[in-house]
Structures are given as structure tokens and as C-alpha cells.
Design an enzyme around this catalytic site. Structure first.
Site, mmCIF file in Angstrom:
data_model
loop_
_atom_site.group_PDB
_atom_site.id
_atom_site.type_symbol
_atom_site.label_atom_id
_atom_site.label_comp_id
_atom_site.label_asym_id
_atom_site.label_seq_id
_atom_site.Cartn_x
_atom_site.Cartn_y
_atom_site.Cartn_z
ATOM 1 N N TRP A 74 0.898 -1.151 0.000
ATOM 2 C CA TRP A 74 0.000 0.000 0.000
ATOM 3 C C TRP A 74 0.940 1.205 0.000
ATOM 4 O O TRP A 74 1.570 1.505 1.000
ATOM 5 C CB TRP A 74 -0.876 -0.034 1.252
ATOM 6 C CG TRP A 74 -1.787 1.136 1.392
ATOM 7 C CD1 TRP A 74 -1.642 2.202 2.250
ATOM 8 C CD2 TRP A 74 -3.000 1.373 0.676
ATOM 9 N NE1 TRP A 74 -2.687 3.065 2.098
ATOM 10 C CE2 TRP A 74 -3.530 2.595 1.152
ATOM 11 C CE3 TRP A 74 -3.675 0.668 -0.313
ATOM 12 C CZ2 TRP A 74 -4.728 3.124 0.657
ATOM 13 C CZ3 TRP A 74 -4.859 1.213 -0.796
ATOM 14 C CH2 TRP A 74 -5.374 2.420 -0.312
ATOM 15 N N GLY A 101 5.524 0.132 6.929
ATOM 16 C CA GLY A 101 5.699 1.276 7.829
ATOM 17 C C GLY A 101 6.427 2.408 7.141
ATOM 18 O O GLY A 101 6.399 2.534 5.923
ATOM 19 N N LYS A 606 -17.067 -0.245 -4.919
ATOM 20 C CA LYS A 606 -16.169 0.590 -4.118
ATOM 21 C C LYS A 606 -15.587 1.717 -4.946
ATOM 22 O O LYS A 606 -15.427 2.831 -4.477
ATOM 23 C CB LYS A 606 -15.050 -0.286 -3.535
ATOM 24 C CG LYS A 606 -14.100 0.445 -2.604
ATOM 25 C CD LYS A 606 -14.813 0.928 -1.360
ATOM 26 C CE LYS A 606 -13.956 1.801 -0.463
ATOM 27 N NZ LYS A 606 -14.767 2.623 0.451
HETATM 28 O O1 M6R Z 1 -13.231 6.930 -4.314
HETATM 29 P P1 M6R Z 1 -14.034 8.181 -4.229
HETATM 30 O O2 M6R Z 1 -13.877 8.879 -2.924
HETATM 31 O O3 M6R Z 1 -13.797 9.117 -5.381
HETATM 32 O O4 M6R Z 1 -15.538 7.700 -4.322
HETATM 33 C C1 M6R Z 1 -16.585 8.630 -4.386
HETATM 34 C C2 M6R Z 1 -17.905 7.985 -4.053
HETATM 35 O O5 M6R Z 1 -18.210 6.992 -4.986
HETATM 36 C C3 M6R Z 1 -17.881 7.374 -2.652
HETATM 37 O O6 M6R Z 1 -17.557 8.342 -1.700
HETATM 38 C C4 M6R Z 1 -19.257 6.776 -2.288
HETATM 39 O O7 M6R Z 1 -20.210 7.767 -2.214
HETATM 40 C C5 M6R Z 1 -19.107 6.044 -0.959
HETATM 41 N N1 M6R Z 1 -18.884 4.661 -1.195
HETATM 42 C C6 M6R Z 1 -20.263 6.208 -0.074
HETATM 43 O O8 M6R Z 1 -20.065 5.584 1.149
#
Ligand code: M6R
Length: 611
Positions: A74, A101, A606
Site C-alpha cells: 500500500w 511502515g 467501491k
Molecule cells: O473513491 P471516491 O472517494 O472518489 O468515491 C466517491 C464515491 O463513490 C464514494 O464516496 C461513495 O459515495 C461512498 N462509497 C459512499 O459511502
């Protein structure tokens, strides 16, 4: 946050390591690699992308060896790339290490290694410094354990490091300081890893390694040394969890785990950029005082939860920097011919850094001459790469679709940017700034304390989970947080929820208030408190059922509410860092009562990489 695995024993190391890394992908997934010693030669294979890419690279090669180390990354220092992936090797090819880390003094060590040992670095990482430093020391000491001891004495920071040497293929050395490390005890085989899930298939008996301890593993024996390099005994920990529970560190869902990780995320995001005098250090961001003074307008553009963080950003930047800020959802911004020029600062907020709408809006703003700064969680993501400057959040990987810790760390970045720009521009003075920073520094602890009240919120959720609709109301910053609370509830529990500025209710929405309508009312802004109490009275008069959220000490509101949740006292401007948490927990427990798939809600992804 990265995943690390090491193995020494009678089986083929590669297969065990790849299997272990797959269980750790939740800790990071931007590149992966493995090092083994085969026929007396140290070999490293690594590739950008997830473990599947590494497997493709390895192909049919059995990589036969009884010793190996592997890593899933990461990114922190240096974008995801083949060269920045771990393991890192020393210049003479004799040592390989993996690291989770940060090495704080990597820069000075790197300069020294270049100057005094003519080391040519291949990567941009702080981790390669560890490999090169051990490599240089090893040339003299010819002993891996002694070389790691000596190298660690030179390093500052937080780390879990695992090292192997070509000339000592019968040992692994690992060391821990402020990053997780465990040892798995097999029969004729021993294991080391950042987390239990990596090893559960193979062992149930574990040593939990403590800070400043070093471990020497052979296939037959594990020896632990304390910080004085004295051998110590450790009790064996018997793991009883199954693999799924272990990945979530005992939490039932990633969302809950991530809610509880917020104090850490806040403290990391703040402290990594604060120097010893409390001054914000925007290392890697090249905004000058003249540029800050030149901005006549700021756009904050994002989607979903990140957009809601932008709403708080607008409030705080306008207050502290005295420049107009417009917040827009990315999918709207790009199609409305926005008024952007070279005096515009464009701030993109994105957890994933891959959201297509946000990326397209960023490109639009850039093409019109704006200066682009992004607030991003995933290092080296598209949004980060295409921005002039990046302010990284330090939330660590967020796995649950519902964003929680990304939001609060995005808020922290908004406060820090506003404070930095305000001080540079002279719109706030040093005393105000110092007090604000001190108040921010107290927030992780306050949040930790508040999280102990989760069971109260669970009880409320158990009573209220079957409502068909829920309203969220608030004024000022509370209104911004209401939008986020409403989104959390609808996306994971599928309840029809709606957020509105409390003062706006009487202009239409109050028509929907009926006996028993659930309204979650945030009243965390002292200067708007009386106004909120009046708004609550208006809806109570129509029979609404009100659950109010207020600061400790503001008890008078309880008379007008059916349920109360108190958050710790803190300055008005930073209440969103805590007031959102009862809303996250409420959404979580309601969704749980309703039997929803909390970490993967229906119809959602996601990372949204389509328009
Ligand atoms: O990865 P991002 O922050 O650009 O994603 C934006 C939205 O798709 C995201 O914040 C979405 O609204 C959340 N999964 C809600 O919990």
C-alpha cells in the site's frame, strides 16, 4: 499499511507465501513481490498490481526454495510501480527485505549511503534504504542478525521488517516497531507475517511480537530478542478465530472495523504533516504564499461521501482563508462550463483516486488553467498522478463500500489546508492557528472515548431499524454532516432517507412530518443551538420522533427530543470529525438488524470508474 509474509521450512516457500499474501490483500494491493534463495542465489520477482499480476509474472516457474519472503504493498513513498514494489534488494544482491511502515530519517540515510558507499538506488521508496543499509553493514559483519541489529540502531520511524540473506539461507530475521508482526510456529517450519489471516491455514500457534523486539527464525527454532538484544521467552497464543474473522481483526464487518480505525486515521493524517512546533509541513505540495494570495476562487469537486467532505471544506476554507469556495458534484461540474481560470484553485477529493467523474472534472479544470490539488487516499492513483499537488489522507485501505474512515481523514485534510492557507495569507493569526491545531490534536482521543458508547447507538438502532423513511437535519456544519449520515443509512440499509438544512424544512419538507416520523437532528454548533432547538420544536409539534445529537453539556435539548446522543465537547468547527460517527454507527446497526450485506451493498461498487 502493507502485508508481509515470510516462510522457512520443508515445503516450497513460494506457494505458502503467495497463499498468505492473498489473505492479506485487504492491507494493500497496489503491487506485490517475493524473494527466495534458490540454489544459493537470491532471486526477487515483483510486479505492480495485485497478487494475480505477480502470479502471472511467476508463471510456471516453481521457484523451488525452502525460504522466502513476500509483500503486498500500500504505497506511501513512491507511486505503485515494479521498481517501488517490495522486496527490495541490496546493491550486491545479497540481502532482500520487505517492510511495512515508514522510515522517518530515510532521506539522511539515503544521502549517506550514496555519498559514502556509492549506492545507486533503484526505487523512490524509504524501504530500499533498509535493504541497502543492511547490505552495507553485512559486508563487514557477515551475519544477518547482527546486521539487522546495527541497521535498526540507525533507523527512526515505524516498521515491521523481514530480511533474508543469500549467504545464510537457513535464517529469517524480523523486527518490529509500531507496525504489526506475528510469528507462526509450525513443525519443521516457521512463519512470520503482519497479520494472523496470512498463516491460519498453516498454524494456530502464534507468538505476538512486541515493539522493539527482533526475531530470528530457522526451520526448527524461533528466538525472540528484546530491545537490549537479550533472549526472551514468549507465551504461545492459540488462535481460535476462523480466517474470515481474522481478516476483520475480530470485527463482524470491515465497515465496523473501519469505523473503529478512525482515531488512528485522524492521528496519522494530522501528525505526519505536523512538525515539532505544530507547524503544518506540506512536503510535496508546492503552493507558495504568492499563489495562495492570488487565488480568487476555489472549487472543491468530488462524488458521494467525498463531496460531503467538500461541503465541510467550503465552510472552513471560507471562514479561515476568506476566499469564495464552490463545492460541486463532479458529474455536474464538467458539463456546466464552470468559471475556471489560472486564478482558480481546484481541489479534487477522492478516496480511490479512480472515480471517473472526479477525474474528468479535474481534467476539465486543468485544461482551463486551474491549479489542481487533490486529497486522495490511494497513493499513485489516477487522480493523484494527474494533480499538481497531492495531500494524502492516511486512512489506510478502505474495504467496505460505505466510506467512513476516508471521510473523517478527508475532513482532517480540509482543516489542515484551511489552516495552512489562512496562516500564509494572514487571514488568521498564529494564536488562533496554534489553538486550532491543539484542538485537532485532541480529536483522536475524544473519538476513541466516544466509540465506547457504540452499544447505546446499537440499542437505538434495534428499536428504530424498521422505519420506512428517515430525515436528517442540521444547520451550518451540522447540515453538511446530515447529508453524509443520510447517505450512509440509505446505501447500506436501503431505507429511504433524506437530509435537509433544518431552517429549510418549513419551506416545504415539513409537510412530510407525521406522528412517528423519525428525524435525526444534529445540534452540535453552539452558535446555532437555540435555532436548532426551535426547529426541533416545530417538527415535534407535528408528531415527529426525534433522535438528537448534541455536545456534552447541552442538555436542554433533551426536553424536546425522544432520544439523545451526546458527543464530547469540542470547538464548533471540528464537530463533524465526531458527529458523523454516531450516524455511521446508526447506519451500520440498522443495516445489521435488517440483515443487509453491509460491506457490499446491492448495486454499488467501491470504486466507480464509469460515467
Ligand atoms: O473513491 P471516491 O472517494 O472518489 O468515491 C466517491 C464515491 O463513490 C464514494 O464516496 C461513495 O459515495 C461512498 N462509497 C459512499 O459511502
Amino acid at each position: 499499511m502493507c502485508g508481509i509474509v515470510g516462510y522457512i521450512g520443508k515445503d516450497n516457500a513460494k506457494d505458502i507465501i503467495i497463499d498468505g499474501l492473498k489473505k492479506l490483500e485487504y492491507r494493500g494491493y497496489d503491487s506485490a513481490g517475493i524473494a527466495i534463495v534458490r540454489d544459493g542465489k537470491l532471486e526477487i520477482k515483483k510486479h505492480v498490481g495485485g497478487i494475480a499480476n505477480l502470479e502471472n509474472l511467476i508463471g510456471d516457474d516453481p521457484m523451488t526454495s525452502h525460504i522466502g519472503i513476500g509483500h503486498t504493498r500500500w504505497a506511501t513513498h513512491g507511486a505503485p510501480s515494479d521498481l517501488n514494489a517490495h522486496p527490495h534488494g541490496s546493491q550486491d544482491g545479497k540481502i532482500a527485505i520487505i517492510h511495512n511502515g515508514i522510515i522517518e530519517n530515510y532521506h539522511e540515510l539515503k544521502e549517506e549511503l550514496i555519498r559514502e558507499h556509492n549506492i545507486k538506488f533503484k526505487s523512490e521508496t524509504d524501504s530500499e534504504v533498509i535493504a541497502q543499509l543492511i547490505g552495507v553493514i553485512y559486508q563487514e559483519k557477515k551475519d544477518l542478525l547482527e546486521s539487522v541489529f546495527a541497521a535498526v540502531d540507525r533507523m527512526r520511524g515505524a516498521y515491521a521488517i523481514v530480511a533474508i540473506a543469500e549467504d545464510e539461507p537457513d535464517k529469517i530475521v524480523a523486527v518490529r516497531k509500531d507496525a504489526p508482526l506475528i510469528v507462526g510456529l509450525g513443525k519443521g517450519s516457521n512463519f512470520v507475517a503482519s497479520d494472523i489471516p496470512a498463516l491460519l491455514k498453516y498454524v494456530k500457534e502464534i507468538y505476538l511480537i512486541e515493539n522493539n523486539e527482533t526475531v530470528l527464525l530457522t526451520s526448527e527454532k524461533v528466538t525472540i530478542f528484546d530491545e537490549n538484544r537479550e533472549e526472551i521467552n514468549r507465551e504461545v497464543f492459540h488462535v481460535t478465530w476462523d480466517a474470515d474473522a481474522a481478516e476483520k481483526e475480530g470485527y463482524e464487518h470491515f465497515m465496523l472495523k473501519e469505523i473503529y480505525e478512525q482515531p488512528k486515521g485522524l492521528s496519522e493524517t494530522l501528525n505526519r504533516r505536523l512538525d515539532e512546533n505544530g507547524k503544518i509541513n506540506l512536503e510535496g505540495i508546492t503552493l507558495t504564499k504568492a499563489e495562495i494570495e492570488k487565488f480568487s476562487k476555489i472549487y472543491i469537486v468530488a462524488c458521494g461521501t467525498a463531496y460531503h467532505a467538500g461541503l465541510v471544506g467550503k465552510y472552513i476554507i471560507e471562514k479561515l482563508v476568506r476566499v469564495p469556495v464552490e463545492v460541486d458534484v463532479a458529474s455536474e461540474f464538467r458539463y456546466r462550463d464552470p468559471l475556471v481560470d489560472e486564478n482558480t484553485l481546484f481541489i479534487a477529493i477522492s478516496q480511490s483516486g479512480e472515480t471517473l467523474d472526479t477525474l474528468a472534472a479535474l481534467r476539465e479544470a486543468k485544461s482551463k488553467g486551474a491549479r489542481v490539488l487533490s486529497v486522495v487516499n490511494v497513493v499513485g492513483s489516477s487522480v493523484a498522478r494527474e494533480s499538481d499537488d497531492v495531500f494524502y489522507t492516511w486512512a489506510g485501505p478502505e474495504i467496505a463500500v460505505a466510506s467512513t474512515k476516508a471521510y473523517t481523514t478527508q475532513l482532517m485534510c480540509m482543516y489542515m489546508l484551511a489552516l495552512y492557507m489562512g496562516l500564509e495569507k494572514g487571514t488568521i493569526d498564529r494564536d488562533y492557528y496554534d489553538q486550532f491545531i491543539r484542538d485537532l490534536q485532541k480529536m483522536p482521543e475524544k473519538l476513541e472515548e466516544f466509540l465506547k458508547k457504540a452499544s447505546q447507538i446499537e440499542d437505538e438502532a434495534k428499536q428504530l431499524y424498521n422505519r420506512e423513511q428517515v430525515f436528517f437535519i442540521g444547520r451550518g456544519l451540522d447540515s453538511a454532516v446530515s447529508y453524509e449520515g443520510s447517505l450512509k443509512l440509505k446505501e447500506i440499509s436501503y431505507i429511504n432517507s433524506f437530509a435537509i438544512a433544518a431552517g429549510e424544512l418549513k419551506h416545504g419538507t415539513i409537510a412530510l412530518m407525521e406522528p412517528g416520523t423519525l428525524v435525526i437532528a444534529l445540534a452540535c454548533q453552539d452558535f446555532l443551538y437555540e435555532k436548532m432547538v426551535s426547529n426541533i420544536q416545530e417538527i415535534k409539534a407535528r408528531g415527529a420522533y426525534v433522535m438528537a445529537i448534541a455536545k456534552d453539556g447541552n442538555e436542554s435539548i433533551a426536553k424536546h427530543s425522544d432520544k439523545m446522543i451526546y458527543i464530547p465537547e469540542c470547538r464548533d468547527e471540528i464537530t463533524p470529525l465526531i458527529s458523523v460517527v454516531p450516524l455511521q454507527l446508526f447506519a451500520y446497526y440498522v443495516a445489521k438488524e435488517r440483515g443487509c450485506n453491509i460491506d457490499k451493498p446491492k448495486n454499488l461498487a467501491k470504486s466507480v470508474t464509469v460515467e
